[in-house]
Scaffold this motif. Structure first.
Motif, PDB file in Angstrom:
ATOM      1  N   LYS A 115       0.835  -1.186   0.000  1.00  0.00           N
ATOM      2  CA  LYS A 115       0.000   0.000   0.000  1.00  0.00           C
ATOM      3  C   LYS A 115       0.877   1.246   0.000  1.00  0.00           C
ATOM      4  O   LYS A 115       1.709   1.433   0.886  1.00  0.00           O
ATOM      5  CB  LYS A 115      -0.913   0.018   1.221  1.00  0.00           C
ATOM      6  N   GLU A 116       0.721   2.098  -0.993  1.00  0.00           N
ATOM      7  CA  GLU A 116       1.493   3.343  -1.105  1.00  0.00           C
ATOM      8  C   GLU A 116       2.990   3.074  -1.085  1.00  0.00           C
ATOM      9  O   GLU A 116       3.772   3.880  -0.579  1.00  0.00           O
ATOM     10  CB  GLU A 116       1.108   4.317   0.011  1.00  0.00           C
ATOM     11  N   ALA A 117       3.395   1.940  -1.642  1.00  0.00           N
ATOM     12  CA  ALA A 117       4.817   1.611  -1.665  1.00  0.00           C
ATOM     13  C   ALA A 117       5.565   2.336  -2.778  1.00  0.00           C
ATOM     14  O   ALA A 117       6.790   2.478  -2.706  1.00  0.00           O
ATOM     15  CB  ALA A 117       5.002   0.107  -1.837  1.00  0.00           C
ATOM     16  N   ALA A 118       4.863   2.770  -3.823  1.00  0.00           N
ATOM     17  CA  ALA A 118       5.509   3.427  -4.960  1.00  0.00           C
ATOM     18  C   ALA A 118       6.353   4.609  -4.488  1.00  0.00           C
ATOM     19  O   ALA A 118       5.962   5.327  -3.577  1.00  0.00           O
ATOM     20  CB  ALA A 118       4.461   3.900  -5.956  1.00  0.00           C
ATOM     21  N   PRO A 119       7.537   4.821  -5.078  1.00  0.00           N
ATOM     22  CA  PRO A 119       8.076   4.176  -6.273  1.00  0.00           C
ATOM     23  C   PRO A 119       8.799   2.856  -5.999  1.00  0.00           C
ATOM     24  O   PRO A 119       9.382   2.283  -6.899  1.00  0.00           O
ATOM     25  CB  PRO A 119       9.070   5.208  -6.787  1.00  0.00           C
ATOM     26  N   PHE A 120       8.770   2.370  -4.758  1.00  0.00           N
ATOM     27  CA  PHE A 120       9.504   1.150  -4.441  1.00  0.00           C
ATOM     28  C   PHE A 120       8.738  -0.076  -4.915  1.00  0.00           C
ATOM     29  O   PHE A 120       7.511  -0.137  -4.799  1.00  0.00           O
ATOM     30  CB  PHE A 120       9.757   1.068  -2.945  1.00  0.00           C
ATOM     31  N   VAL A 121       9.470  -1.053  -5.395  1.00  0.00           N
ATOM     32  CA  VAL A 121       8.851  -2.316  -5.786  1.00  0.00           C
ATOM     33  C   VAL A 121       9.037  -3.379  -4.709  1.00  0.00           C
ATOM     34  O   VAL A 121       8.334  -4.394  -4.708  1.00  0.00           O
ATOM     35  CB  VAL A 121       9.402  -2.817  -7.138  1.00  0.00           C
ATOM     36  N   SER A 122       9.967  -3.160  -3.802  1.00  0.00           N
ATOM     37  CA  SER A 122      10.133  -4.012  -2.622  1.00  0.00           C
ATOM     38  C   SER A 122      10.101  -3.121  -1.385  1.00  0.00           C
ATOM     39  O   SER A 122      10.815  -2.122  -1.318  1.00  0.00           O
ATOM     40  CB  SER A 122      11.452  -4.785  -2.669  1.00  0.00           C
ATOM     41  N   ASP A 123       9.244  -3.460  -0.427  1.00  0.00           N
ATOM     42  CA  ASP A 123       9.045  -2.624   0.761  1.00  0.00           C
ATOM     43  C   ASP A 123       8.780  -3.553   1.950  1.00  0.00           C
ATOM     44  O   ASP A 123       7.650  -3.995   2.159  1.00  0.00           O
ATOM     45  CB  ASP A 123       7.875  -1.676   0.535  1.00  0.00           C
ATOM     46  N   LEU A 124       9.820  -3.867   2.712  1.00  0.00           N
ATOM     47  CA  LEU A 124       9.727  -4.777   3.847  1.00  0.00           C
ATOM     48  C   LEU A 124       9.648  -3.968   5.139  1.00  0.00           C
ATOM     49  O   LEU A 124      10.386  -2.995   5.316  1.00  0.00           O
ATOM     50  CB  LEU A 124      10.946  -5.701   3.903  1.00  0.00           C
ATOM     51  N   ARG A 125       8.760  -4.398   6.061  1.00  0.00           N
ATOM     52  CA  ARG A 125       8.558  -3.638   7.288  1.00  0.00           C
ATOM     53  C   ARG A 125       8.493  -4.558   8.500  1.00  0.00           C
ATOM     54  O   ARG A 125       7.863  -5.608   8.470  1.00  0.00           O
ATOM     55  CB  ARG A 125       7.281  -2.813   7.199  1.00  0.00           C
ATOM     56  N   LEU A 126       9.132  -4.111   9.566  1.00  0.00           N
ATOM     57  CA  LEU A 126       9.123  -4.810  10.843  1.00  0.00           C
ATOM     58  C   LEU A 126       8.738  -3.799  11.914  1.00  0.00           C
ATOM     59  O   LEU A 126       9.392  -2.753  12.050  1.00  0.00           O
ATOM     60  CB  LEU A 126      10.500  -5.399  11.146  1.00  0.00           C
ATOM     61  N   GLN A 149      13.611  -0.837   1.693  1.00  0.00           N
ATOM     62  CA  GLN A 149      12.863  -0.459   0.490  1.00  0.00           C
ATOM     63  C   GLN A 149      13.811  -0.333  -0.694  1.00  0.00           C
ATOM     64  O   GLN A 149      14.912   0.197  -0.555  1.00  0.00           O
ATOM     65  CB  GLN A 149      12.126   0.868   0.720  1.00  0.00           C
ATOM     66  N   SER A 150      13.357  -0.809  -1.849  1.00  0.00           N
ATOM     67  CA  SER A 150      14.219  -0.815  -3.024  1.00  0.00           C
ATOM     68  C   SER A 150      13.422  -0.478  -4.273  1.00  0.00           C
ATOM     69  O   SER A 150      12.275  -0.906  -4.427  1.00  0.00           O
ATOM     70  CB  SER A 150      14.878  -2.191  -3.180  1.00  0.00           C
ATOM     71  N   LEU A 151      14.067   0.292  -5.168  1.00  0.00           N
ATOM     72  CA  LEU A 151      13.465   0.620  -6.463  1.00  0.00           C
ATOM     73  C   LEU A 151      13.537  -0.547  -7.436  1.00  0.00           C
ATOM     74  O   LEU A 151      12.824  -0.572  -8.436  1.00  0.00           O
ATOM     75  CB  LEU A 151      14.160   1.838  -7.076  1.00  0.00           C
ATOM     76  N   VAL A 152      14.430  -1.500  -7.161  1.00  0.00           N
ATOM     77  CA  VAL A 152      14.549  -2.698  -7.996  1.00  0.00           C
ATOM     78  C   VAL A 152      14.050  -3.888  -7.182  1.00  0.00           C
ATOM     79  O   VAL A 152      14.175  -3.893  -5.953  1.00  0.00           O
ATOM     80  CB  VAL A 152      16.003  -2.925  -8.454  1.00  0.00           C
ATOM     81  N   PRO A 153      13.464  -4.886  -7.816  1.00  0.00           N
ATOM     82  CA  PRO A 153      12.943  -6.035  -7.055  1.00  0.00           C
ATOM     83  C   PRO A 153      14.048  -6.747  -6.288  1.00  0.00           C
ATOM     84  O   PRO A 153      15.106  -7.046  -6.846  1.00  0.00           O
ATOM     85  CB  PRO A 153      12.350  -6.942  -8.145  1.00  0.00           C
ATOM     86  N   LEU A 154      13.814  -7.009  -5.025  1.00  0.00           N
ATOM     87  CA  LEU A 154      14.756  -7.797  -4.237  1.00  0.00           C
ATOM     88  C   LEU A 154      14.505  -9.275  -4.523  1.00  0.00           C
ATOM     89  O   LEU A 154      13.369  -9.726  -4.581  1.00  0.00           O
ATOM     90  CB  LEU A 154      14.569  -7.523  -2.746  1.00  0.00           C
ATOM     91  N   THR A 155      15.569 -10.014  -4.712  1.00  0.00           N
ATOM     92  CA  THR A 155      15.442 -11.441  -4.969  1.00  0.00           C
ATOM     93  C   THR A 155      14.877 -12.145  -3.736  1.00  0.00           C
ATOM     94  O   THR A 155      14.931 -11.616  -2.609  1.00  0.00           O
ATOM     95  CB  THR A 155      16.798 -12.061  -5.320  1.00  0.00           C
ATOM     96  N   ASP A 156      14.340 -13.350  -3.949  1.00  0.00           N
ATOM     97  CA  ASP A 156      13.833 -14.121  -2.816  1.00  0.00           C
ATOM     98  C   ASP A 156      14.929 -14.361  -1.787  1.00  0.00           C
ATOM     99  O   ASP A 156      14.675 -14.352  -0.576  1.00  0.00           O
ATOM    100  CB  ASP A 156      13.275 -15.462  -3.303  1.00  0.00           C
ATOM    101  N   GLN A 157      16.146 -14.557  -2.255  1.00  0.00           N
ATOM    102  CA  GLN A 157      17.264 -14.780  -1.351  1.00  0.00           C
ATOM    103  C   GLN A 157      17.538 -13.547  -0.496  1.00  0.00           C
ATOM    104  O   GLN A 157      17.781 -13.661   0.712  1.00  0.00           O
ATOM    105  CB  GLN A 157      18.512 -15.152  -2.145  1.00  0.00           C
ATOM    106  N   ARG A 158      17.475 -12.359  -1.105  1.00  0.00           N
ATOM    107  CA  ARG A 158      17.696 -11.125  -0.342  1.00  0.00           C
ATOM    108  C   ARG A 158      16.571 -10.883   0.655  1.00  0.00           C
ATOM    109  O   ARG A 158      16.814 -10.442   1.787  1.00  0.00           O
ATOM    110  CB  ARG A 158      17.813  -9.937  -1.298  1.00  0.00           C
ATOM    111  N   VAL A 159      15.343 -11.143   0.250  1.00  0.00           N
ATOM    112  CA  VAL A 159      14.217 -10.960   1.166  1.00  0.00           C
ATOM    113  C   VAL A 159      14.348 -11.897   2.355  1.00  0.00           C
ATOM    114  O   VAL A 159      14.163 -11.499   3.516  1.00  0.00           O
ATOM    115  CB  VAL A 159      12.876 -11.194   0.435  1.00  0.00           C
ATOM    116  N   LYS A 160      14.683 -13.152   2.091  1.00  0.00           N
ATOM    117  CA  LYS A 160      14.848 -14.135   3.157  1.00  0.00           C
ATOM    118  C   LYS A 160      15.945 -13.715   4.126  1.00  0.00           C
ATOM    119  O   LYS A 160      15.819 -13.892   5.347  1.00  0.00           O
ATOM    120  CB  LYS A 160      15.173 -15.506   2.555  1.00  0.00           C
ATOM    121  N   ALA A 161      17.026 -13.141   3.598  1.00  0.00           N
ATOM    122  CA  ALA A 161      18.125 -12.683   4.452  1.00  0.00           C
ATOM    123  C   ALA A 161      17.785 -11.383   5.175  1.00  0.00           C
ATOM    124  O   ALA A 161      18.301 -11.118   6.269  1.00  0.00           O
ATOM    125  CB  ALA A 161      19.389 -12.501   3.611  1.00  0.00           C
TER     126      ALA A 161
END
Length: 230
Positions: free
Chosen positions: A175-186, A200-212
């Protein structure tokens, strides 16, 4: 939150979304906007008005002022090492700002660290917001509201994070993440303090990066909490 509408070349603009926005210039050549996190950094109490409908996960005395005072300078206390090791190299020095429009209710600070997820341009960031509410009851109410709202903002599940503060949860925001395509929150609450760690990243984070990224975000919050106690 740190916010922007993504105007201009995507690789030259790294923004944030939220309320109470203020623009700040950053030495890395990117434009990073620092503002209050809606409901957390703003300290206006509006977001928590209907939070009492969600039951608390844990019993806790809530009539005291709490263990934390409002943080004034967050960056020297935040270790971005785990996050940048898990996600991407750092870009420049961290930048901080005070938050909270109503110090009588809540106030705190925020710190942003830019990073380079793909190539040489600043195309992402790690952001930490911490707000001390006026008492534990206010912090619990705000946390309940954030937790009840998260499923409407999330891609995938909202996951409870055990052993972090009094209570914590994480999710991938859409929700309202633009311009980011990956937006992780804790989001973490401990006594009267609420902290949020974002990646938050403008480029997609890989599954490996998200997991880490998830355990790195938890480590960042876990090591920060003792630094904020009086």
């Amino acid at each position: 939150m740190w916010s922007s509408r993504g105007r201009g070349a995507a690789q030259d603009v790294v923004g944030l979304t939220g309320a109470g926005l203020r623009a700040v210039g950053w030495g890395t050549g990117a434009l990073l906007v620092l503002g209050s996190l809606a409901g957390c950094g703003s300290g206006d109490g509006k977001a928590s008005a209907h939070a009492g409908a969600t039951p608390s996960a844990e019993a806790e005395a809530t009539n005291g002022p709490g263990d934390y005072r409002p943080p004034k300078d967050l960056c020297p206390k935040v270790d971005f090492g785990p996050l940048t090791a898990a996600v991407a190299p750092r870009a420049g020095l961290p930048k901080g700002e005070r938050t909270g429009s109503d110090p009588a209710s809540a106030s705190g600070a925020a710190c942003l660290q830019g990073f380079k997820a793909a190539g040489t341009k600043v195309d992402g960031r790690s952001v930490v917001y911490c707000t001390a509410w006026k008492d534990v009851a206010a912090a619990v109410k705000q946390y309940r509201y954030r937790l009840s709202s998260a499923p409407r903002e999330a891609r995938g599940p909202v996951v409870r994070e055990k052993g972090l503060g009094r209570e914590a949860f994480r999710y991938e925001n859409v929700k309202e993440a633009a311009p980011f395509v990956s937006d992780l929150r804790l989001v973490v609450r401990d006594s009267n303090l609420e902290c949020e760690v974002q990646v938050q990243s403008l480029v997609p984070l890989t599954d490996q990066r998200v997991k880490a990224a998830w355990p790195a975000m938890a480590t960042t919050a876990r090591t920060l909490l003792p630094e904020l106690r009086p």
